[in-house]
Design a protein around this motif. Structure first.
Motif, short mmCIF file in Angstrom:
data_model
loop_
_atom_site.label_atom_id
_atom_site.label_comp_id
_atom_site.label_asym_id
_atom_site.label_seq_id
_atom_site.Cartn_x
_atom_site.Cartn_y
_atom_site.Cartn_z
N LEU A 93 51.23 -41.43 95.44
CA LEU A 93 51.08 -40.22 94.63
C LEU A 93 50.29 -39.17 95.38
O LEU A 93 49.36 -39.48 96.12
N ALA A 94 50.65 -37.93 95.15
CA ALA A 94 49.86 -36.82 95.70
C ALA A 94 48.53 -36.76 94.95
O ALA A 94 48.42 -37.21 93.82
N LEU A 104 51.61 -47.44 86.28
CA LEU A 104 50.37 -47.39 87.02
C LEU A 104 49.24 -47.76 86.08
O LEU A 104 49.42 -47.85 84.88
N GLU A 105 48.08 -48.00 86.66
CA GLU A 105 46.90 -48.29 85.85
C GLU A 105 45.83 -47.24 86.10
O GLU A 105 45.82 -46.57 87.14
N VAL A 106 44.97 -47.09 85.13
CA VAL A 106 43.80 -46.22 85.24
C VAL A 106 42.59 -47.15 85.25
O VAL A 106 42.45 -48.01 84.39
N ALA A 159 50.09 -38.48 84.15
CA ALA A 159 50.94 -39.66 84.40
C ALA A 159 52.25 -39.59 83.61
O ALA A 159 53.33 -39.80 84.17
N PHE A 160 52.16 -39.29 82.32
CA PHE A 160 53.35 -39.31 81.47
C PHE A 160 54.18 -38.03 81.59
O PHE A 160 55.40 -38.09 81.66
N TYR A 210 55.86 -41.22 84.47
CA TYR A 210 55.67 -42.67 84.37
C TYR A 210 55.91 -43.13 82.93
O TYR A 210 55.75 -42.35 81.99
N LEU A 211 56.31 -44.39 82.79
CA LEU A 211 56.67 -44.94 81.48
C LEU A 211 55.54 -45.78 80.87
O LEU A 211 55.49 -45.93 79.65
#
Length: 193
Positions: free
Chosen positions: A2-3, A90-92, A118-119, A124-125
């Motif tokens: 990811l940027a 992804l995770e936070v 993210a969404f 991202y799903l």
């Protein structure tokens, strides 16, 4: 990978984490002696440089400095990690703030920015979280975001004291995001009053 965007909202800015944030993070981790909490991954003042260097070199992690706009000081960090582009998941995590910022608008503002990005920007799903089985404060904070508890993975993490422990997993799906976004915005409005 990811940027590294810069995100800003509600008096908080998330910037790509660099060694330029070292001095502020040394001060931030001393606010509450956070490195002494075995259920978290907060660096000690002596290991902040190593912490930043590790974050910068992890292939599946994008680390941010959390900056308080009013002071211009870095007050903690947060990251996207375990990034799976093919699964749009992804995770936070790797999130910590100076103790004086706990139970303030900071965590809500950060999570609103990260989840929105993210969404809505990355498409991202699923966004996930994980925390130590004994870190009840973190579990409550994740649940307040609207995340669902997926379960417990046993014997997956080694604490800094050498104890092998379990991890609680959470997630939020994109279809759950609109309702949770409204709740986070409403929660932030209460802090500002």
């Amino acid at each position: 990978m990811l940027a590294l965007p810069t995100l800003s909202s509600n008096g908080i800015t998330l910037k790509p984490l660099t060694l330029g944030h070292t001095e502020d993070l040394v001060i931030a981790c001393q606010d509450g002696e956070l490195w002494n909490k075995v259920t978290t991954s907060v660096p000690s003042p002596e290991t902040v440089v190593d912490y930043i260097n590790t974050a910068e070199t992890m292939a599946d992690r994008v680390a941010f400095a959390v900056v308080n706009d009013s002071s211009g000081k870095t007050i903690g960090t947060t990251s996207y990690h375990d990034i799976l582009p093919s699964a749009k998941r992804l995770e936070v995590g790797y999130t910590w703030y100076a103790q004086s910022y706990w139970r303030t608008r900071v965590n809500t503002a950060c999570k609103l920015m990260l989840l929105t990005h993210a969404f809505e920007t990355l498409g991202y799903l699923t966004v996930g979280w994980r925390t130590d089985i004994d870190n009840h404060q973190s579990q409550r904070a994740i649940e307040r975001l609207g995340a669902k508890k997926d379960g417990v993975i046993r014997g997956i993490r080694v604490r800094r004291n050498g104890v092998i422990t379990d991890t609680v997993m959470y997630s939020m799906m994109v279809e759950e995001w609109p309702e949770n976004k409204v709740k986070l915005i409403e929660k932030l409005a209460k802090y500002e009053k």
